[in-house]
Design a protein around this motif. Sequence first.
Motif, PDB file in Angstrom:
ATOM      1  N   SER A 196     -20.693  13.408 -87.862  1.00 45.99           N
ATOM      2  CA  SER A 196     -21.437  13.493 -86.611  1.00 45.99           C
ATOM      3  C   SER A 196     -22.631  14.450 -86.754  1.00 45.99           C
ATOM      4  O   SER A 196     -23.738  14.155 -86.303  1.00 45.99           O
ATOM      5  CB  SER A 196     -20.491  13.936 -85.479  1.00 45.99           C
ATOM      6  OG  SER A 196     -21.152  13.932 -84.243  1.00 45.99           O
ATOM      7  N   HIS A 197     -22.431  15.588 -87.413  1.00 45.76           N
ATOM      8  CA  HIS A 197     -23.562  16.511 -87.621  1.00 45.76           C
ATOM      9  C   HIS A 197     -24.696  15.816 -88.368  1.00 45.76           C
ATOM     10  O   HIS A 197     -25.872  15.971 -88.042  1.00 45.76           O
ATOM     11  CB  HIS A 197     -23.123  17.750 -88.405  1.00 45.76           C
ATOM     12  CG  HIS A 197     -22.117  18.580 -87.688  1.00 45.76           C
ATOM     13  ND1 HIS A 197     -21.252  19.432 -88.320  1.00 45.76           N
ATOM     14  CD2 HIS A 197     -21.824  18.664 -86.368  1.00 45.76           C
ATOM     15  CE1 HIS A 197     -20.475  20.012 -87.429  1.00 45.76           C
ATOM     16  NE2 HIS A 197     -20.799  19.558 -86.229  1.00 45.76           N
ATOM     17  N   ALA A 198     -24.313  15.059 -89.415  1.00 45.34           N
ATOM     18  CA  ALA A 198     -25.340  14.398 -90.232  1.00 45.34           C
ATOM     19  C   ALA A 198     -26.122  13.392 -89.376  1.00 45.34           C
ATOM     20  O   ALA A 198     -27.360  13.424 -89.338  1.00 45.34           O
ATOM     21  CB  ALA A 198     -24.680  13.710 -91.425  1.00 45.34           C
ATOM     22  N   ALA A 261     -23.909  12.871 -79.072  1.00 45.03           N
ATOM     23  CA  ALA A 261     -22.464  12.697 -79.346  1.00 45.03           C
ATOM     24  C   ALA A 261     -21.724  14.004 -79.110  1.00 45.03           C
ATOM     25  O   ALA A 261     -20.609  14.021 -78.583  1.00 45.03           O
ATOM     26  CB  ALA A 261     -22.244  12.218 -80.785  1.00 45.03           C
ATOM     27  N   HIS A 262     -22.359  15.119 -79.516  1.00 45.54           N
ATOM     28  CA  HIS A 262     -21.710  16.410 -79.294  1.00 45.54           C
ATOM     29  C   HIS A 262     -21.664  16.757 -77.818  1.00 45.54           C
ATOM     30  O   HIS A 262     -20.664  17.282 -77.336  1.00 45.54           O
ATOM     31  CB  HIS A 262     -22.403  17.505 -80.103  1.00 45.54           C
ATOM     32  CG  HIS A 262     -21.807  17.665 -81.462  1.00 45.54           C
ATOM     33  ND1 HIS A 262     -21.993  16.723 -82.455  1.00 45.54           N
ATOM     34  CD2 HIS A 262     -20.975  18.600 -81.991  1.00 45.54           C
ATOM     35  CE1 HIS A 262     -21.320  17.095 -83.531  1.00 45.54           C
ATOM     36  NE2 HIS A 262     -20.700  18.237 -83.275  1.00 45.54           N
ATOM     37  N   ASN A 263     -22.737  16.462 -77.101  1.00 44.66           N
ATOM     38  CA  ASN A 263     -22.707  16.826 -75.678  1.00 44.66           C
ATOM     39  C   ASN A 263     -21.689  15.987 -74.911  1.00 44.66           C
ATOM     40  O   ASN A 263     -21.096  16.463 -73.948  1.00 44.66           O
ATOM     41  CB  ASN A 263     -24.098  16.693 -75.060  1.00 44.66           C
ATOM     42  CG  ASN A 263     -24.499  17.976 -74.370  1.00 44.66           C
ATOM     43  OD1 ASN A 263     -23.928  19.031 -74.653  1.00 44.66           O
ATOM     44  ND2 ASN A 263     -25.442  17.902 -73.464  1.00 44.66           N
ATOM     45  N   ALA A 275      -9.364  16.694 -80.243  1.00 41.59           N
ATOM     46  CA  ALA A 275      -9.895  17.534 -81.330  1.00 41.59           C
ATOM     47  C   ALA A 275     -11.415  17.355 -81.417  1.00 41.59           C
ATOM     48  O   ALA A 275     -11.931  16.235 -81.261  1.00 41.59           O
ATOM     49  CB  ALA A 275      -9.240  17.142 -82.653  1.00 41.59           C
ATOM     50  N   HIS A 276     -12.114  18.472 -81.683  1.00 44.89           N
ATOM     51  CA  HIS A 276     -13.583  18.429 -81.687  1.00 44.89           C
ATOM     52  C   HIS A 276     -14.133  17.299 -82.578  1.00 44.89           C
ATOM     53  O   HIS A 276     -15.009  16.536 -82.162  1.00 44.89           O
ATOM     54  CB  HIS A 276     -14.134  19.787 -82.141  1.00 44.89           C
ATOM     55  CG  HIS A 276     -15.612  19.789 -82.338  1.00 44.89           C
ATOM     56  ND1 HIS A 276     -16.495  19.698 -81.289  1.00 44.89           N
ATOM     57  CD2 HIS A 276     -16.370  19.822 -83.472  1.00 44.89           C
ATOM     58  CE1 HIS A 276     -17.730  19.687 -81.761  1.00 44.89           C
ATOM     59  NE2 HIS A 276     -17.691  19.765 -83.073  1.00 44.89           N
ATOM     60  N   GLY A 277     -13.586  17.176 -83.787  1.00 45.56           N
ATOM     61  CA  GLY A 277     -14.124  16.200 -84.747  1.00 45.56           C
ATOM     62  C   GLY A 277     -13.947  14.753 -84.300  1.00 45.56           C
ATOM     63  O   GLY A 277     -14.756  13.881 -84.646  1.00 45.56           O
ATOM     64  N   ALA A 279     -13.606  13.934 -80.930  1.00 44.62           N
ATOM     65  CA  ALA A 279     -14.384  13.818 -79.685  1.00 44.62           C
ATOM     66  C   ALA A 279     -15.875  13.594 -79.971  1.00 44.62           C
ATOM     67  O   ALA A 279     -16.558  12.897 -79.212  1.00 44.62           O
ATOM     68  CB  ALA A 279     -14.183  15.073 -78.833  1.00 44.62           C
ATOM     69  N   CYS A 280     -16.377  14.180 -81.074  1.00 47.24           N
ATOM     70  CA  CYS A 280     -17.815  14.074 -81.331  1.00 47.24           C
ATOM     71  C   CYS A 280     -18.141  12.917 -82.274  1.00 47.24           C
ATOM     72  O   CYS A 280     -19.297  12.752 -82.667  1.00 47.24           O
ATOM     73  CB  CYS A 280     -18.386  15.390 -81.856  1.00 47.24           C
ATOM     74  SG  CYS A 280     -17.868  15.777 -83.519  1.00 47.24           S
ATOM     75  N   SER A 281     -17.137  12.104 -82.651  1.00 46.30           N
ATOM     76  CA  SER A 281     -17.443  11.026 -83.601  1.00 46.30           C
ATOM     77  C   SER A 281     -17.110   9.625 -83.084  1.00 46.30           C
ATOM     78  O   SER A 281     -17.662   8.651 -83.586  1.00 46.30           O
ATOM     79  CB  SER A 281     -16.731  11.267 -84.933  1.00 46.30           C
ATOM     80  OG  SER A 281     -15.334  11.271 -84.748  1.00 46.30           O
TER      81      SER A 281
HETATM   82 FE   LIG Z   1     -19.417  19.584 -84.461  1.00 44.63          FE
END
Ligand SMILES: [Fe+2]
Length: 373
Positions: A196-198, A261-263, A275-277, A279-281
């Motif tokens: 997701s960061h990438a 995606a993060h927001n 889990a964060h990973g 939820a953001c993916s």
């Molecule tokens: Fe993240």
Amino acid sequence: MSHNWTYHNPVDIRFGGEAIATLADCIGASRHALVTYDEPFFSGLCDQLTKTAHAPEIVINDVLPNPDCRQLGAQTARLWSLPLEVEMIVAIGGGSVIDTAKVLAAGRSGFDALMAEVRKDRAPEHLSPPPLVACPTTAGTGSEVTCWATIWDGVEAAKYSLAHPDLYPRTAIVDPALMVGKSADLTRATGLDALSHALESIWNKNANPVSARHAVFAAQTILRDLPRLLSAPGDMSLRSSMAEATLSAGLAFSNTKTAIAHNISYPLTLRHGVAHGIACSFTLPTILRSLAPLGGFRDAALTEIFGTDIIAGADQLTACLRRLGVGQRFADHGIDRAEAEEIIDAAFHGQRGKNFIGTRDALVAAAQVDGLI
Ligand SMILES: [Fe+2]
Ligand SMILES: NC(=O)c1ccc[n+]([C@@H]2O[C@H](COP(=O)([O-])OP(=O)(O)OC[C@H]3O[C@@H](n4cnc5c(N)ncnc54)[C@H](O)[C@@H]3O)[C@@H](O)[C@H]2O)c1
């Protein structure tokens, strides 16, 4: 047409299977605090370290996943009430530990004053934090190469960002050997956080050609090696590959911050414990599907990762997440349609949402097509 851009990251990176052996050297004679989890593997690591480096002045090991502001306040008070101030903070753990270390460093002149600024979304001034050494044990958040930390407020169901250029770690020691003991769930969630960061660093107003290059390498590697690693969790070359990829994702988004995606993810974690990973993916394929041609290096980066047909690429990403067992709909994470729409709308108004280069209408349309909401 050429355009101007800058890329900056000041972190001294030490990478490799024995990189952790250089930690004692990094610490030298500094009075330091050690931040980690209260778990046997981590206490063992710290005992080993104390045999080669001199002992920490204080060990802060009551770090829980997604550090909460109340706990951070108590930890900061403990650290800065020592008779002699520490000169360095060493973090051994995942994003929660490294982010805690950043908050501790920034809290030197008072946690309440710091939180007051953070709650107003303002960059705090006059921090003078001690240097940080970050040793990530997950692959990963990339927090070892970013200058911000996520602070959670479970009571008010809110998420804040502490960001300041003085909070880049001085040194990141990325040793894949520290990551071998991760469970399958943790390996998957943290690997997808980095994916997701990438991608978020590419569909981002702050992207630049260097961040995009790091992002392409990161996304290609994670898409190839994360499924392999989940089938062969003890494979050191795959652990190493994922550690390198997640570090690259960190270098990419250290210059752009995250995006939509993060927001979208934060209420899922705060209200539903996802889990964060994950939820953001889980929204990544829909976001990809929603993009109009971006042009320039952003399109070139997405093409390198997904091929020239972005819709086919989104389908592949959907299939990849499905194989990894990640639910592709809000409903899979316990969220009904009304709440999903509210979360998406709010996400476009938040700071990270404004980094996103696409539009709300296109995202909602894509979400209806692929059943996200
Ligand atoms: Fe993240
Ligand atoms: N600052 C940033 O740039 C940034 C970026 C993304 C996420 N984050 C934040 O990072 C946090 C998530 O961090 P995370 O995903 O790395 O997990 P984490 O630090 O929250 O750790 C989760 C659990 O994993 C276990 N664990 C960690 N490493 C292990 C290992 N090697 N072996 C076995 N167990 C291990 C820990 O015991 C812990 O209970 C969130 O709060 C998120 O907001 C920060």
